[in-house]
Design a protein around this motif. Sequence first.
Motif, PDB file in Angstrom:
ATOM      1  N   ASN B 150       0.858  -1.165  -0.078  1.00 30.96           N
ATOM      2  CA  ASN B 150       0.062   0.136   0.374  1.00 30.96           C
ATOM      3  C   ASN B 150       1.064   1.130  -0.052  1.00 30.96           C
ATOM      4  O   ASN B 150       0.526   2.242  -0.656  1.00 30.96           O
ATOM      5  CB  ASN B 150      -0.770   0.060   1.236  1.00 30.96           C
ATOM      6  CG  ASN B 150      -2.408   0.093   0.689  1.00 30.96           C
ATOM      7  OD1 ASN B 150      -2.636   0.225  -0.256  1.00 30.96           O
ATOM      8  ND2 ASN B 150      -3.337  -0.137   1.863  1.00 30.96           N
ATOM      9  N   ARG B 152       3.889   1.559  -1.433  1.00 25.00           N
ATOM     10  CA  ARG B 152       4.367   1.600  -2.777  1.00 25.00           C
ATOM     11  C   ARG B 152       3.191   2.290  -3.690  1.00 25.00           C
ATOM     12  O   ARG B 152       3.546   3.024  -4.444  1.00 25.00           O
ATOM     13  CB  ARG B 152       4.797   0.310  -3.346  1.00 25.00           C
ATOM     14  CG  ARG B 152       5.376   0.280  -4.792  1.00 25.00           C
ATOM     15  CD  ARG B 152       5.683  -1.012  -5.318  1.00 25.00           C
ATOM     16  NE  ARG B 152       4.622  -1.993  -5.007  1.00 25.00           N
ATOM     17  CZ  ARG B 152       4.485  -3.391  -5.341  1.00 25.00           C
ATOM     18  NH1 ARG B 152       5.746  -3.873  -5.848  1.00 25.00           N
ATOM     19  NH2 ARG B 152       3.581  -3.884  -5.144  1.00 25.00           N
ATOM     20  N   ALA B 153       2.132   1.753  -3.420  1.00 29.14           N
ATOM     21  CA  ALA B 153       0.794   2.322  -4.302  1.00 29.14           C
ATOM     22  C   ALA B 153       0.875   3.709  -4.015  1.00 29.14           C
ATOM     23  O   ALA B 153       0.470   4.461  -5.007  1.00 29.14           O
ATOM     24  CB  ALA B 153      -0.362   1.433  -3.940  1.00 29.14           C
ATOM     25  N   SER B 154       0.759   4.137  -2.855  1.00 30.44           N
ATOM     26  CA  SER B 154       0.886   5.637  -2.456  1.00 30.44           C
ATOM     27  C   SER B 154       2.149   6.538  -3.071  1.00 30.44           C
ATOM     28  O   SER B 154       1.839   7.775  -3.519  1.00 30.44           O
ATOM     29  CB  SER B 154       0.906   5.988  -0.870  1.00 30.44           C
ATOM     30  OG  SER B 154      -0.117   5.241  -0.351  1.00 30.44           O
TER      31      SER B 154
END
Lengths: 201, 427
Positions: B150, B152-154
């Motif tokens: 999550n 990394r997604a941010s």
Amino acid sequence: MNSCFSRTARLAITLTLVFLAGCARSHMRVDPDVDDGVGGGGTESQDVRTMADQMSRDLLAQAPLDASHGTPSLYVVGLDNNASHPIDKRMVVEMIRTRLVQHGRDRVRVLNRDASTLQEVQAERLAKREGAVEGSQKKALLGSDYVLTGTVRTISKRGRDGMSSDYWVYSFVLVDLESSEQIWANEYDFKWAGNRPAVYR
Amino acid sequence: MSPSPRTLRRRTRRPCTRQLASRVALWATVLGGAACTAWVPPPVEPYWQGRLDVAEELFRERLDSSDGDWVLMANELATTLDAKGDVDGAWRLFYDAGRAMETWDASFGERVGTVVGREDTREYRGEPYERALNSIYTGILAFERGEPDNARASFKEAMLRDAEQSEEEFGSDFAPSFYLAAWASRDNGQASEARSFLQEARQARQGAVAHGARGKSDPLAFRNFEASNLLVLASVGRGPWKVARRDRPDMVVMASPTQRVRAARVFVDGVLRGTTEVIGDVDFQANTRGGRWLDGIREGKAVFKEVSGTAGTVLLLEGIDRDDKGMMLAGAIALLGSLFISVDPDLRCWRTLPDTLQAIALDVTPGEHRVFVEFIATDGRVDSQYSREYRITVPARDAPRLHTTILHARSVPAPTPHRYPPTGGSP
């Protein structure tokens, strides 16, 4: 006289409209399966609910779960977010797990392997065995036959004049924890596209 | 001859039409006046003074009654909760604010209000640098929550947001997004992706420094990436805020406050391990678009006012020259319209952002450690009221994949300042 009446009537209508506008409810209960009209571009309440329902029902109906040695067991390991936006992973996982427990009572045993829950379980077992607390039933910790995992991916595009699109795919697989065979898979996808209004450019 | 009843009705209607017109004007004035109230934010000083409970209460109160600035207040409250150590609470608010920042839909009323009234009556969604920093802080907290994917997604979202430009397309040039994505990717077991992000971080940093960003183009934290398992991040100093330009009140420029601290010094188990270096210059990000320095941020309405005013004058003069009443009328309407458009600039901004994002990457042995972070003031001395200690557990090296630790310190006075120098420590 007529003019006076119409003036009074107009004033009354205006005041009533203003009053009604002021009293309009700004907060109300809405159906979580229906678009709330707020707008957005990510995973919405209707997506989470539909996805949890579809996945749990399809898994219970289609997955060839081996029941030759009693009711098979599984646990949900979580979602791996490979997307370009964060998500509330725990909400998705918890909703799928809840629906599996609700709908799969006779088909599958759902184990909770959350680190905090497991810690609670182990502490309670220890306390019972040491006699610190009373416990009539002593069982072995259940092993799992299957694991349900999920992945989220997006294709995000940003263009001129605030144009943007995001394609979301949630993929779920059920893996046999003895053979590593992937015995079931399904996915849920949706796409958002739009542009920023001029007032935001 | 007495007037016919029809003529009488017409006569009695005329004053009514005038009255109606005056009533419309009155309502427009009232509504316009309602939209002309300037944005008054809650005080932010308690946050910068380290009175975090007071700051929390102020932001929370405003969040409940927010009017167009929910996103802003959510971000400021989340920063406060983060500084207080409430990881889950801060993540939730940053996450919710981040989702609201993605909602571009504007109601008809909001659009009309923005054109007729003040710019700051619209729902605030943030400038690209604020939107990117919302994603970065969401990611750092996701990492602390044990969700590196999550995180990394941010960080990827931060890259997208930083690249959002209205006029031209620029690539993202905010190195922290790429650098932190490299850490998150490596933690997710994707070493090649991590190397790729690190390379992009280097390019972004070199580009930013070449265009005037502060700090080194290849900070030590980048060079030590491969050999490190602990990243200490520091949000240093006080970020810029928006002010109207004196000579052009319709233009918004960024003002930088006087800084009290300039870097953080990091001790592990009492041993000085180094000083943080700038990996992201927030002031530079706020003042540039793709490396190009801005004279000021000019809202679309100000441009519209100027264009419609000029067009109105030209049409009016041309209409007089040609004796064209239609053209004269069109010119007069455009000129009148431009006079009534308010161009008060939108001065709303995220006031709890830092001046710079700094980092130091360290290699520490697995196990429990005491990490002490102290902030160096601009005069070179240590300002002890900002110092704080953290206890961390570094995972074993033989784990299936390299689990790293990210520690984030903000330069606000600590609730219980550590005033002792650690062993082997500071002067």
